[in-house]
Write a protein that holds these residues in place. Structure first.
Motif, PDB file in Angstrom:
ATOM      1  N   GLY A   9      13.434  25.510  19.922  1.00 33.63           N
ATOM      2  CA  GLY A   9      14.287  24.846  20.901  1.00 33.63           C
ATOM      3  C   GLY A   9      13.636  24.811  22.276  1.00 33.63           C
ATOM      4  N   GLY A  10      14.293  24.114  23.187  1.00 37.31           N
ATOM      5  CA  GLY A  10      13.771  24.041  24.545  1.00 37.31           C
ATOM      6  C   GLY A  10      14.374  22.897  25.310  1.00 37.31           C
ATOM      7  N   LEU A  11      13.749  22.606  26.442  1.00 40.52           N
ATOM      8  CA  LEU A  11      14.187  21.513  27.308  1.00 40.52           C
ATOM      9  C   LEU A  11      13.288  20.304  27.078  1.00 40.52           C
ATOM     10  CD1 LEU A  11      15.781  20.368  29.748  1.00 40.52           C
ATOM     11  CD2 LEU A  11      14.067  21.462  31.224  1.00 40.52           C
ATOM     12  N   VAL A  12      13.901  19.159  26.878  1.00 35.76           N
ATOM     13  CA  VAL A  12      13.143  17.936  26.630  1.00 35.76           C
ATOM     14  C   VAL A  12      13.839  16.776  27.327  1.00 35.76           C
ATOM     15  CG1 VAL A  12      14.349  17.458  24.457  1.00 35.76           C
ATOM     16  CG2 VAL A  12      12.042  16.555  24.817  1.00 35.76           C
ATOM     17  N   GLN A  13      13.064  15.791  27.732  1.00 37.31           N
ATOM     18  CA  GLN A  13      13.642  14.622  28.382  1.00 37.31           C
ATOM     19  C   GLN A  13      14.249  13.675  27.355  1.00 37.31           C
ATOM     20  OE1 GLN A  13      10.607  12.805  30.819  1.00 37.31           O
ATOM     21  NE2 GLN A  13      10.949  14.269  32.479  1.00 37.31           N
ATOM     22  N   PRO A  14      15.211  12.877  27.761  1.00 36.49           N
ATOM     23  CA  PRO A  14      15.759  11.878  26.835  1.00 36.49           C
ATOM     24  C   PRO A  14      14.648  11.001  26.267  1.00 36.49           C
ATOM     25  CG  PRO A  14      17.130  12.037  28.781  1.00 36.49           C
ATOM     26  CD  PRO A  14      15.919  12.888  29.049  1.00 36.49           C
ATOM     27  N   GLY A  15      14.756  10.743  24.969  1.00 33.42           N
ATOM     28  CA  GLY A  15      13.726   9.985  24.270  1.00 33.42           C
ATOM     29  C   GLY A  15      12.621  10.833  23.694  1.00 33.42           C
ATOM     30  N   GLY A  16      12.605  12.118  24.040  1.00 35.90           N
ATOM     31  CA  GLY A  16      11.570  13.018  23.558  1.00 35.90           C
ATOM     32  C   GLY A  16      11.856  13.567  22.176  1.00 35.90           C
ATOM     33  N   SER A  17      10.984  14.471  21.754  1.00 36.39           N
ATOM     34  CA  SER A  17      11.069  15.041  20.413  1.00 36.39           C
ATOM     35  C   SER A  17      10.955  16.560  20.467  1.00 36.39           C
ATOM     36  CB  SER A  17       9.946  14.504  19.518  1.00 36.39           C
ATOM     37  OG  SER A  17      10.038  13.106  19.360  1.00 36.39           O
ATOM     38  N   LEU A  18      11.578  17.192  19.497  1.00 35.51           N
ATOM     39  CA  LEU A  18      11.426  18.620  19.256  1.00 35.51           C
ATOM     40  C   LEU A  18      11.421  18.850  17.754  1.00 35.51           C
ATOM     41  CD1 LEU A  18      13.847  20.408  21.773  1.00 35.51           C
ATOM     42  CD2 LEU A  18      11.357  20.536  21.773  1.00 35.51           C
ATOM     43  N   ARG A  19      10.778  19.935  17.354  1.00 34.68           N
ATOM     44  CA  ARG A  19      10.800  20.332  15.947  1.00 34.68           C
ATOM     45  C   ARG A  19      11.326  21.753  15.864  1.00 34.68           C
ATOM     46  NH1 ARG A  19       6.072  21.894  11.709  1.00 34.68           N
ATOM     47  NH2 ARG A  19       6.930  20.928   9.829  1.00 34.68           N
ATOM     48  N   LEU A  20      12.472  21.901  15.221  1.00 33.91           N
ATOM     49  CA  LEU A  20      13.047  23.215  15.009  1.00 33.91           C
ATOM     50  C   LEU A  20      12.561  23.775  13.677  1.00 33.91           C
ATOM     51  CD1 LEU A  20      16.756  22.635  16.091  1.00 33.91           C
ATOM     52  CD2 LEU A  20      14.744  23.171  17.509  1.00 33.91           C
ATOM     53  N   SER A  21      12.428  25.082  13.641  1.00 34.65           N
ATOM     54  CA  SER A  21      12.006  25.772  12.435  1.00 34.65           C
ATOM     55  C   SER A  21      12.967  26.917  12.152  1.00 34.65           C
ATOM     56  CB  SER A  21      10.585  26.312  12.617  1.00 34.65           C
ATOM     57  OG  SER A  21      10.173  27.062  11.498  1.00 34.65           O
ATOM     58  N   CYS A  22      13.193  27.175  10.885  1.00 33.79           N
ATOM     59  CA  CYS A  22      14.032  28.300  10.473  1.00 33.79           C
ATOM     60  C   CYS A  22      13.297  29.056   9.381  1.00 33.79           C
ATOM     61  CB  CYS A  22      15.377  27.809   9.972  1.00 33.79           C
ATOM     62  SG  CYS A  22      16.405  29.100   9.216  1.00 33.79           S
ATOM     63  N   ALA A  23      13.025  30.328   9.641  1.00 35.00           N
ATOM     64  CA  ALA A  23      12.385  31.188   8.656  1.00 35.00           C
ATOM     65  C   ALA A  23      13.457  31.977   7.922  1.00 35.00           C
ATOM     66  CB  ALA A  23      11.415  32.137   9.343  1.00 35.00           C
ATOM     67  N   ALA A  24      13.427  31.915   6.603  1.00 32.03           N
ATOM     68  CA  ALA A  24      14.450  32.573   5.783  1.00 32.03           C
ATOM     69  C   ALA A  24      13.847  33.712   4.976  1.00 32.03           C
ATOM     70  CB  ALA A  24      15.101  31.562   4.842  1.00 32.03           C
ATOM     71  N   SER A  25      14.607  34.770   4.810  1.00 32.82           N
ATOM     72  CA  SER A  25      14.212  35.879   3.957  1.00 32.82           C
ATOM     73  C   SER A  25      15.464  36.452   3.303  1.00 32.82           C
ATOM     74  CB  SER A  25      13.478  36.955   4.757  1.00 32.82           C
ATOM     75  OG  SER A  25      14.305  37.487   5.769  1.00 32.82           O
ATOM     76  N   GLY A  26      15.255  37.173   2.202  1.00 32.45           N
ATOM     77  CA  GLY A  26      16.375  37.799   1.515  1.00 32.45           C
ATOM     78  C   GLY A  26      17.066  36.908   0.502  1.00 32.45           C
ATOM     79  N   ILE A  27      16.518  35.712   0.275  1.00 37.32           N
ATOM     80  CA  ILE A  27      17.062  34.810  -0.721  1.00 37.32           C
ATOM     81  C   ILE A  27      15.916  34.218  -1.535  1.00 37.32           C
ATOM     82  CG2 ILE A  27      19.137  34.146   0.563  1.00 37.32           C
ATOM     83  CD1 ILE A  27      17.660  31.613   1.468  1.00 37.32           C
ATOM     84  N   ASN A  28      16.250  33.705  -2.725  1.00 41.33           N
ATOM     85  CA  ASN A  28      15.281  32.947  -3.504  1.00 41.33           C
ATOM     86  C   ASN A  28      15.290  31.536  -2.925  1.00 41.33           C
ATOM     87  OD1 ASN A  28      13.607  31.802  -5.373  1.00 41.33           O
ATOM     88  ND2 ASN A  28      14.630  32.726  -7.142  1.00 41.33           N
ATOM     89  N   PHE A  29      14.507  31.371  -1.892  1.00 39.96           N
ATOM     90  CA  PHE A  29      14.635  30.230  -0.984  1.00 39.96           C
ATOM     91  C   PHE A  29      14.687  28.895  -1.724  1.00 39.96           C
ATOM     92  CE2 PHE A  29      14.367  28.181   3.066  1.00 39.96           C
ATOM     93  CZ  PHE A  29      13.581  27.059   2.883  1.00 39.96           C
ATOM     94  N   ARG A  30      13.812  28.690  -2.683  1.00 39.46           N
ATOM     95  CA  ARG A  30      13.694  27.356  -3.280  1.00 39.46           C
ATOM     96  C   ARG A  30      14.953  26.949  -4.047  1.00 39.46           C
ATOM     97  NH1 ARG A  30      10.368  30.550  -6.412  1.00 39.46           N
ATOM     98  NH2 ARG A  30      10.931  30.725  -8.623  1.00 39.46           N
ATOM     99  N   LEU A  31      15.834  27.898  -4.320  1.00 40.46           N
ATOM    100  CA  LEU A  31      17.043  27.582  -5.076  1.00 40.46           C
ATOM    101  C   LEU A  31      18.235  27.237  -4.172  1.00 40.46           C
ATOM    102  CD1 LEU A  31      16.927  30.355  -7.819  1.00 40.46           C
ATOM    103  CD2 LEU A  31      16.024  28.014  -7.921  1.00 40.46           C
ATOM    104  N   HIS A  32      18.066  27.410  -2.870  1.00 40.05           N
ATOM    105  CA  HIS A  32      19.205  27.305  -1.964  1.00 40.05           C
ATOM    106  C   HIS A  32      19.215  26.015  -1.154  1.00 40.05           C
ATOM    107  CE1 HIS A  32      20.984  31.428  -2.093  1.00 40.05           C
ATOM    108  NE2 HIS A  32      19.845  31.632  -2.718  1.00 40.05           N
ATOM    109  N   THR A  33      20.404  25.462  -0.996  1.00 36.87           N
ATOM    110  CA  THR A  33      20.607  24.413  -0.010  1.00 36.87           C
ATOM    111  C   THR A  33      20.536  25.045   1.384  1.00 36.87           C
ATOM    112  OG1 THR A  33      21.947  23.025  -1.442  1.00 36.87           O
ATOM    113  CG2 THR A  33      22.263  22.759   0.923  1.00 36.87           C
ATOM    114  N   MET A  34      19.823  24.372   2.269  1.00 40.95           N
ATOM    115  CA  MET A  34      19.680  24.838   3.646  1.00 40.95           C
ATOM    116  C   MET A  34      20.277  23.788   4.582  1.00 40.95           C
ATOM    117  SD  MET A  34      18.157  27.702   3.197  1.00 40.95           S
ATOM    118  CE  MET A  34      17.862  28.110   4.919  1.00 40.95           C
ATOM    119  N   GLY A  35      20.849  24.256   5.665  1.00 43.00           N
ATOM    120  CA  GLY A  35      21.476  23.312   6.585  1.00 43.00           C
ATOM    121  C   GLY A  35      21.206  23.660   8.035  1.00 43.00           C
TER     122      GLY A  35
END
Length: 115
Positions: A9-35
């Motif tokens: 996350g962060g501050l961005v101007q209108p029209g700009g882009s950001l890429r959010l990332s979420c690191a998961a642990s404690g689950i069999n990740f490939r089997l889960h729906t993520m949101g």
């Protein structure tokens, strides 16, 4: 123990882009729906996008065509690429998943779109 940790996350101007990332642990990740959800103070948390284990994607009407959700089942991460950002996209963004009918949430990452 399920852990979800958002970043990007962060501050961005209108029209700009950001890429959010979420690191998961404690689950069999490939089997889960993520949101990804977002929340503005005083309002309810709303769904932004989700991706199933089969890589089926859903988007809210407000972000469809501008945001892209993806996942990496090797590194147990889910991403939210946000393009053409608008001031109304300003919110705290949360990563979520469900295991055994229990919803888990990260602590969130702030996205601010402002000139």
């Amino acid at each position: 123990q399920v852990h979800l940790v958002e970043s990007g996350g962060g501050l961005v101007q209108p029209g700009g882009s950001l890429r959010l990332s979420c690191a998961a642990s404690g689950i069999n990740f490939r089997l889960h729906t993520m949101g990804w959800y977002r929340q503005v103070p005083g309002e309810q948390r709303e769904l932004v996008a989700s991706i199933t284990s089969a890589h089926d994607r859903t988007y809210s009407d407000s972000v469809r065509g501008r945001f892209t959700i993806s996942r990496d089942n090797v590194w147990n991460r889910v991403y939210l690429q946000m393009d053409s950002l608008r001031p109304e996209d300003t919110a705290v963004y949360y990563c979520t998943t469900t295991r055994q009918s229990v919803a888990y949430w990260g602590r969130g990452t702030q996205v601010t779109v402002s000139s």
